[in-house]
Design a protein around this motif. Structure first.
Motif, PDB file in Angstrom:
ATOM      1  N   VAL A 192      20.940  39.725  68.705  1.00  0.00           N
ATOM      2  CA  VAL A 192      20.733  38.646  67.728  1.00  0.00           C
ATOM      3  C   VAL A 192      19.256  38.488  67.403  1.00  0.00           C
ATOM      4  N   SER A 193      18.424  38.557  68.432  1.00  0.00           N
ATOM      5  CA  SER A 193      16.990  38.369  68.225  1.00  0.00           C
ATOM      6  C   SER A 193      16.399  39.469  67.348  1.00  0.00           C
ATOM      7  N   VAL A 194      16.782  40.719  67.599  1.00  0.00           N
ATOM      8  CA  VAL A 194      16.243  41.827  66.803  1.00  0.00           C
ATOM      9  C   VAL A 194      16.721  41.732  65.364  1.00  0.00           C
ATOM     10  N   PHE A 195      17.992  41.406  65.155  1.00  0.00           N
ATOM     11  CA  PHE A 195      18.527  41.360  63.796  1.00  0.00           C
ATOM     12  C   PHE A 195      17.905  40.228  62.984  1.00  0.00           C
ATOM     13  N   VAL A 196      17.851  39.034  63.574  1.00  0.00           N
ATOM     14  CA  VAL A 196      17.286  37.889  62.842  1.00  0.00           C
ATOM     15  C   VAL A 196      15.797  38.077  62.605  1.00  0.00           C
ATOM     16  N   SER A 197      15.087  38.584  63.604  1.00  0.00           N
ATOM     17  CA  SER A 197      13.651  38.812  63.433  1.00  0.00           C
ATOM     18  C   SER A 197      13.378  39.897  62.396  1.00  0.00           C
ATOM     19  N   ALA A 198      14.248  40.907  62.342  1.00  0.00           N
ATOM     20  CA  ALA A 198      14.073  41.952  61.325  1.00  0.00           C
ATOM     21  C   ALA A 198      14.290  41.388  59.918  1.00  0.00           C
ATOM     22  N   LEU A 221       7.029  46.076  43.054  1.00  0.00           N
ATOM     23  CA  LEU A 221       8.422  46.343  43.419  1.00  0.00           C
ATOM     24  C   LEU A 221       9.072  47.317  42.437  1.00  0.00           C
ATOM     25  N   ALA A 222       8.743  47.194  41.155  1.00  0.00           N
ATOM     26  CA  ALA A 222       9.281  48.129  40.166  1.00  0.00           C
ATOM     27  C   ALA A 222       8.738  49.534  40.391  1.00  0.00           C
ATOM     28  N   LEU A 223       7.472  49.655  40.747  1.00  0.00           N
ATOM     29  CA  LEU A 223       6.900  50.969  41.036  1.00  0.00           C
ATOM     30  C   LEU A 223       7.573  51.610  42.245  1.00  0.00           C
ATOM     31  N   ILE A 224       7.880  50.789  43.257  1.00  0.00           N
ATOM     32  CA  ILE A 224       8.531  51.330  44.448  1.00  0.00           C
ATOM     33  C   ILE A 224       9.938  51.824  44.117  1.00  0.00           C
ATOM     34  N   THR A 225      10.687  51.031  43.384  1.00  0.00           N
ATOM     35  CA  THR A 225      12.054  51.446  43.034  1.00  0.00           C
ATOM     36  C   THR A 225      12.062  52.668  42.110  1.00  0.00           C
ATOM     37  N   ILE A 226      11.084  52.767  41.239  1.00  0.00           N
ATOM     38  CA  ILE A 226      11.000  53.945  40.364  1.00  0.00           C
ATOM     39  C   ILE A 226      10.729  55.203  41.192  1.00  0.00           C
ATOM     40  N   ASN A 227       9.857  55.116  42.147  1.00  0.00           N
ATOM     41  CA  ASN A 227       9.587  56.270  43.012  1.00  0.00           C
ATOM     42  C   ASN A 227      10.800  56.635  43.848  1.00  0.00           C
ATOM     43  N   ILE A 228      11.533  55.613  44.334  1.00  0.00           N
ATOM     44  CA  ILE A 228      12.754  55.911  45.093  1.00  0.00           C
ATOM     45  C   ILE A 228      13.792  56.571  44.182  1.00  0.00           C
ATOM     46  N   TYR A 251      18.368  49.913  44.601  1.00  0.00           N
ATOM     47  CA  TYR A 251      18.034  48.660  45.297  1.00  0.00           C
ATOM     48  C   TYR A 251      18.688  48.602  46.681  1.00  0.00           C
ATOM     49  N   ALA A 252      19.904  49.086  46.767  1.00  0.00           N
ATOM     50  CA  ALA A 252      20.587  49.102  48.071  1.00  0.00           C
ATOM     51  C   ALA A 252      19.869  50.038  49.041  1.00  0.00           C
ATOM     52  N   ILE A 253      19.456  51.217  48.530  1.00  0.00           N
ATOM     53  CA  ILE A 253      18.721  52.150  49.391  1.00  0.00           C
ATOM     54  C   ILE A 253      17.395  51.538  49.844  1.00  0.00           C
ATOM     55  N   PHE A 254      16.724  50.884  48.902  1.00  0.00           N
ATOM     56  CA  PHE A 254      15.438  50.263  49.239  1.00  0.00           C
ATOM     57  C   PHE A 254      15.620  49.161  50.291  1.00  0.00           C
ATOM     58  N   GLY A 255      16.619  48.306  50.124  1.00  0.00           N
ATOM     59  CA  GLY A 255      16.870  47.245  51.095  1.00  0.00           C
ATOM     60  C   GLY A 255      17.257  47.785  52.460  1.00  0.00           C
ATOM     61  N   THR A 256      18.066  48.841  52.471  1.00  0.00           N
ATOM     62  CA  THR A 256      18.471  49.432  53.750  1.00  0.00           C
ATOM     63  C   THR A 256      17.292  50.052  54.481  1.00  0.00           C
ATOM     64  N   LEU A 257      16.476  50.788  53.756  1.00  0.00           N
ATOM     65  CA  LEU A 257      15.299  51.399  54.379  1.00  0.00           C
ATOM     66  C   LEU A 257      14.320  50.336  54.896  1.00  0.00           C
ATOM     67  N   LEU A 258      14.144  49.280  54.101  1.00  0.00           N
ATOM     68  CA  LEU A 258      13.246  48.208  54.542  1.00  0.00           C
ATOM     69  C   LEU A 258      13.777  47.513  55.792  1.00  0.00           C
ATOM     70  N   LEU A 259      15.089  47.266  55.831  1.00  0.00           N
ATOM     71  CA  LEU A 259      15.674  46.603  56.993  1.00  0.00           C
ATOM     72  C   LEU A 259      15.620  47.498  58.229  1.00  0.00           C
ATOM     73  N   LEU A 260      15.851  48.796  58.060  1.00  0.00           N
ATOM     74  CA  LEU A 260      15.752  49.718  59.198  1.00  0.00           C
ATOM     75  C   LEU A 260      14.320  49.787  59.736  1.00  0.00           C
TER      76      LEU A 260
END
Length: 296
Positions: A192-198, A221-228, A251-260
């Motif tokens: 729980v601590s790792v997930f909430v803190s992440a 953010l637009a530049l990052i998504t364009i590169n992805i 956007y889903a890929i970007f959010g997943t990578l950021l969360l990981l």
């Protein structure tokens, strides 16, 4: 005439005049002197006894009642005893003062380390230690102490380095340290601590990107998504797929990578801080996983 008037007044009130001592014959022998003094004392007592007595009313002899004193020695001793008990090691005043001093010291240490790291461009190497003072204050005292440490550090950075540094510290390290310290104080599990803190770290990173996008007048953010999107299209074309991913997938890929990324970073912070607190003798205050407890 004055003498005769005075004698008449004395006669009316019952006084008898006696000749003064200077007009009386002086004794020549000690025995005669003794008899002379006795006769003079007796005559004086007769004059005082012949003085009229005036009755005193009982109503005039009433004394006002005196209230109880506002302060007594016993109350003063109790107050001194209470103040001396508060100043002992386990006293309330001593503990509050110690907590305030420690929070101020941790805030000064965290702010100084952040300013020096930013000035020397070594922030990426020491970034894992910026949330440590907040977590330590929360574990040693309570969640309120951790929040005070975070606010004090941000205020110090605001005064010394400006609002940009203060907001960057809060978004990237301050809220993360407060979240970790609060969950560890509440004895939450590491999952729980790792997930909430992440999640808190990811939201802070997004806020950091938005803040700098506003400052430089460019949509980072637009530049990052364009590169992805370009990277994903190149990978798919290299594998023989001619499909082009949509922006929702990007956007889903970007959010997943950021969360990981945030999960790995927070997990490493959990390992580092748990090892640090264990070496400080605070293992009983931690809820460690079984595999980590066996490893240390």
């Amino acid at each position: 005439m004055f003498a005769s008037t005075t004698m008449n007044i004395l006669k009316v009130h019952g006084y008898r005049l006696q000749p003064p001592i200077s007009h009386l014959p002086h004794p020549t022998t000690p025995a005669t002197y003794h008899k002379f003094m006795l006769s003079h004392v007796s005559s004086t007592s007769l004059i005082l006894s012949s003085r009229p007595q005036y009755p005193i009313s009982k109503t005039n002899t009433r004394v006002s009642e005196i209230g109880a004193p506002l302060w007594t020695q016993k109350d003063g001793q109790e107050d001194n005893a209470g103040s001396s008990e508060d100043l002992t090691m386990n006293g309330e005043v001593y503990q509050k003062t110690l907590r305030l001093v420690e929070c101020a010291m941790f805030a000064a240490l965290g702010g100084l380390a952040y300013i020096l790291s930013s000035s020397l461009a070594i922030e990426n190497y020491f970034g894992c230690f910026f949330a440590l003072p907040i977590v330590f204050s929360s574990m040693r005292w309570d969640i309120v102490a951790g929040r005070k440490t975070m606010v004090a550090t941000a205020t110090l950075l605001l005064v010394l380095a400006g609002p940009i540094k203060a907001l960057t510290y809060l978004l990237m390290h301050g809220f993360l340290g407060l979240t970790m310290g609060s969950l560890w104080r509440l004895k939450a599990s590491w999952g729980v601590s790792v997930f909430v803190s992440a999640i808190v770290r990811a939201v802070g990173a997004m806020g950091y990107v938005v803040m700098y996008s506003f400052l430089i007048r460019e949509n980072i953010l637009a530049l990052i998504t364009i590169n992805i999107h370009a990277s994903a299209t190149f990978i798919l074309s290299s594998l023989g797929f001619l499909a082009i991913p949509s922006m929702d997938v990007i956007y889903a890929i970007f959010g997943t990578l950021l969360l990981l990324n945030c999960c790995f970073f927070v997990f490493l912070l959990h390992l580092l801080y748990a090892l640090f607190f264990t070496r400080l003798g605070m293992k009983a205050s931690l809820r460690l996983p079984k595999w980590f407890a066996r490893a240390i």
